[in-house]
Write a protein that holds these residues in place. Structure first.
Motif, short mmCIF file in Angstrom:
data_model
loop_
_atom_site.label_atom_id
_atom_site.label_comp_id
_atom_site.label_asym_id
_atom_site.label_seq_id
_atom_site.Cartn_x
_atom_site.Cartn_y
_atom_site.Cartn_z
N SER A 199 0.83 -1.21 0.00
CA SER A 199 0.00 0.00 0.00
C SER A 199 0.87 1.26 0.00
O SER A 199 1.98 1.27 0.51
CB SER A 199 -0.92 0.01 1.22
N LYS A 200 0.32 2.30 -0.58
CA LYS A 200 1.03 3.58 -0.73
C LYS A 200 0.23 4.69 -0.07
O LYS A 200 -1.00 4.60 0.03
CB LYS A 200 1.19 3.93 -2.22
N VAL A 201 0.93 5.76 0.28
CA VAL A 201 0.21 6.90 0.85
C VAL A 201 -0.78 7.46 -0.16
O VAL A 201 -1.79 8.07 0.22
CB VAL A 201 1.16 8.02 1.34
N TYR A 202 -0.53 7.24 -1.44
CA TYR A 202 -1.46 7.74 -2.47
C TYR A 202 -2.75 6.93 -2.52
O TYR A 202 -3.70 7.33 -3.20
CB TYR A 202 -0.76 7.77 -3.83
N ASP A 203 -2.80 5.79 -1.80
CA ASP A 203 -4.06 5.04 -1.67
C ASP A 203 -4.96 5.65 -0.58
O ASP A 203 -6.11 5.24 -0.43
CB ASP A 203 -3.78 3.58 -1.31
N LEU B 114 -6.18 -3.15 9.18
CA LEU B 114 -7.26 -2.22 9.49
C LEU B 114 -7.40 -1.10 8.47
O LEU B 114 -6.43 -0.43 8.12
CB LEU B 114 -6.98 -1.58 10.87
N TYR B 115 -8.64 -0.90 8.00
CA TYR B 115 -9.01 0.31 7.26
C TYR B 115 -9.66 1.27 8.25
O TYR B 115 -10.40 0.84 9.15
CB TYR B 115 -10.03 -0.01 6.16
N GLN B 116 -9.43 2.55 8.03
CA GLN B 116 -9.98 3.55 8.95
C GLN B 116 -10.44 4.78 8.18
O GLN B 116 -9.88 5.14 7.14
CB GLN B 116 -8.90 4.02 9.94
N LEU B 117 -11.43 5.44 8.74
CA LEU B 117 -11.76 6.81 8.33
C LEU B 117 -11.59 7.68 9.57
O LEU B 117 -12.25 7.44 10.59
CB LEU B 117 -13.19 6.91 7.80
N LEU B 118 -10.69 8.65 9.49
CA LEU B 118 -10.48 9.58 10.60
C LEU B 118 -11.17 10.90 10.28
O LEU B 118 -11.03 11.42 9.17
CB LEU B 118 -8.99 9.83 10.82
N VAL B 119 -11.86 11.43 11.27
CA VAL B 119 -12.60 12.68 11.11
C VAL B 119 -12.26 13.59 12.29
O VAL B 119 -12.24 13.12 13.44
CB VAL B 119 -14.12 12.41 11.09
N LEU C 268 1.20 10.64 7.07
CA LEU C 268 1.18 9.24 6.63
C LEU C 268 2.50 8.90 5.97
O LEU C 268 3.12 9.75 5.32
CB LEU C 268 0.04 9.01 5.63
N ASP C 269 2.92 7.65 6.13
CA ASP C 269 4.25 7.23 5.67
C ASP C 269 4.11 5.79 5.19
O ASP C 269 3.64 4.92 5.95
CB ASP C 269 5.20 7.35 6.87
N ASP C 270 4.47 5.53 3.93
CA ASP C 270 4.39 4.15 3.42
C ASP C 270 5.77 3.49 3.36
O ASP C 270 5.93 2.46 2.69
CB ASP C 270 3.69 4.11 2.05
N GLY C 271 6.72 4.10 4.04
CA GLY C 271 8.07 3.55 4.04
C GLY C 271 8.94 4.15 2.96
O GLY C 271 10.16 3.98 2.98
N THR C 272 8.30 4.90 2.05
CA THR C 272 9.04 5.56 0.97
C THR C 272 8.64 7.04 0.88
O THR C 272 9.50 7.91 0.77
CB THR C 272 8.75 4.87 -0.38
N VAL D 212 -5.63 3.29 4.48
CA VAL D 212 -5.63 1.86 4.15
C VAL D 212 -4.60 1.15 5.04
O VAL D 212 -3.76 1.80 5.69
CB VAL D 212 -5.31 1.65 2.64
N PRO D 213 -4.63 -0.18 5.10
CA PRO D 213 -3.64 -0.90 5.93
C PRO D 213 -2.21 -0.67 5.42
O PRO D 213 -1.99 -0.35 4.25
CB PRO D 213 -4.05 -2.37 5.74
N GLY D 214 -1.28 -0.87 6.33
CA GLY D 214 0.14 -0.82 5.94
C GLY D 214 0.70 0.57 5.83
O GLY D 214 1.68 0.79 5.10
N ILE D 215 0.12 1.53 6.56
CA ILE D 215 0.56 2.92 6.51
C ILE D 215 0.90 3.39 7.93
O ILE D 215 0.06 3.31 8.83
CB ILE D 215 -0.53 3.84 5.91
N TRP D 216 2.11 3.87 8.10
CA TRP D 216 2.51 4.46 9.38
C TRP D 216 1.86 5.83 9.50
O TRP D 216 1.82 6.58 8.52
CB TRP D 216 4.03 4.61 9.42
#
Ligand code: T46
Length: 139
Positions: A4-8, A60-65, A75-79, A96-100
């Motif tokens: 997953s990417k931050v652009y997702d 986990l998928y999340q919506l933050l409000v 958000l950080d996808d490791g790159t 989306v999952p896999g995002i710091w």
């Protein structure tokens, strides 16, 4: 979701129902968001200068409000890193999952509302950044 990417991750604009008595926005399962909500939680009374998060989720998928006030999320996808400001209750950030993620710059009285796709599971968290980088880069 190692790939997953931050652009997702994206800001979702929720419909606003304006009435003379104030406004209302709605989130429905698999309509405004691409998952069904199994859990809702919210953080509040966050002292000035404090940061939250500093972890990733495996599934986990999340919506933050920002249900009230404002805060910043990086958000950080490791790159790639992307920073978002949440300051309207009619906007949600889909993660989306896999995002710091790190949340900071909370305004006084800010409430971070989270709609989540799964029940609470401590094993779903990656709380060590080096472990996160290994997870993302396949080591
Ligand atoms: C996230 C950000 C935005 C529970 O017992 N059940 C729960 O469902 C949750 C979410 C937390 N907790 C306990 C675990 C900790 O003892 O509440 C305490 C604080 O949790 P945490 O340190 O994970 O809080 P944040 O604000 O750093 O992170 C939370 C969510 O955990 C996380 O999913 O993305 O909000």
């Amino acid at each position: 979701m190692k790939e997953s990417k931050v652009y997702d991750c994206t800001i979702i604009e929720l419909d606003q129902h304006h009435t003379p008595q104030g406004n209302l926005s709605v989130v429905s399962n698999s309509k405004e968001i691409p998952f069904d909500v199994k859990r809702i939680y919210y953080s509040y009374d966050i002292p000035g200068g404090k940061a939250r998060g500093a972890h990733a989720h495996r599934q986990l998928y999340q919506l933050l409000v920002a249900a009230s006030g404002a805060f910043s999320i990086t958000l950080d996808d490791g790159t790639v890193r992307r920073t978002f400001l949440l300051n309207h209750p009619y906007q949600g950030l889909l993660i989306v999952p896999g995002i710091w993620r790190t949340l900071d710059e909370f305004s006084s009285g800010a409430i971070c509302l989270c709609l989540a796709s799964e029940a609470y599971d401590p094993a779903d968290y990656i709380r060590d950044y080096d472990e996160f980088l290994k997870y993302k880069h396949g080591e």
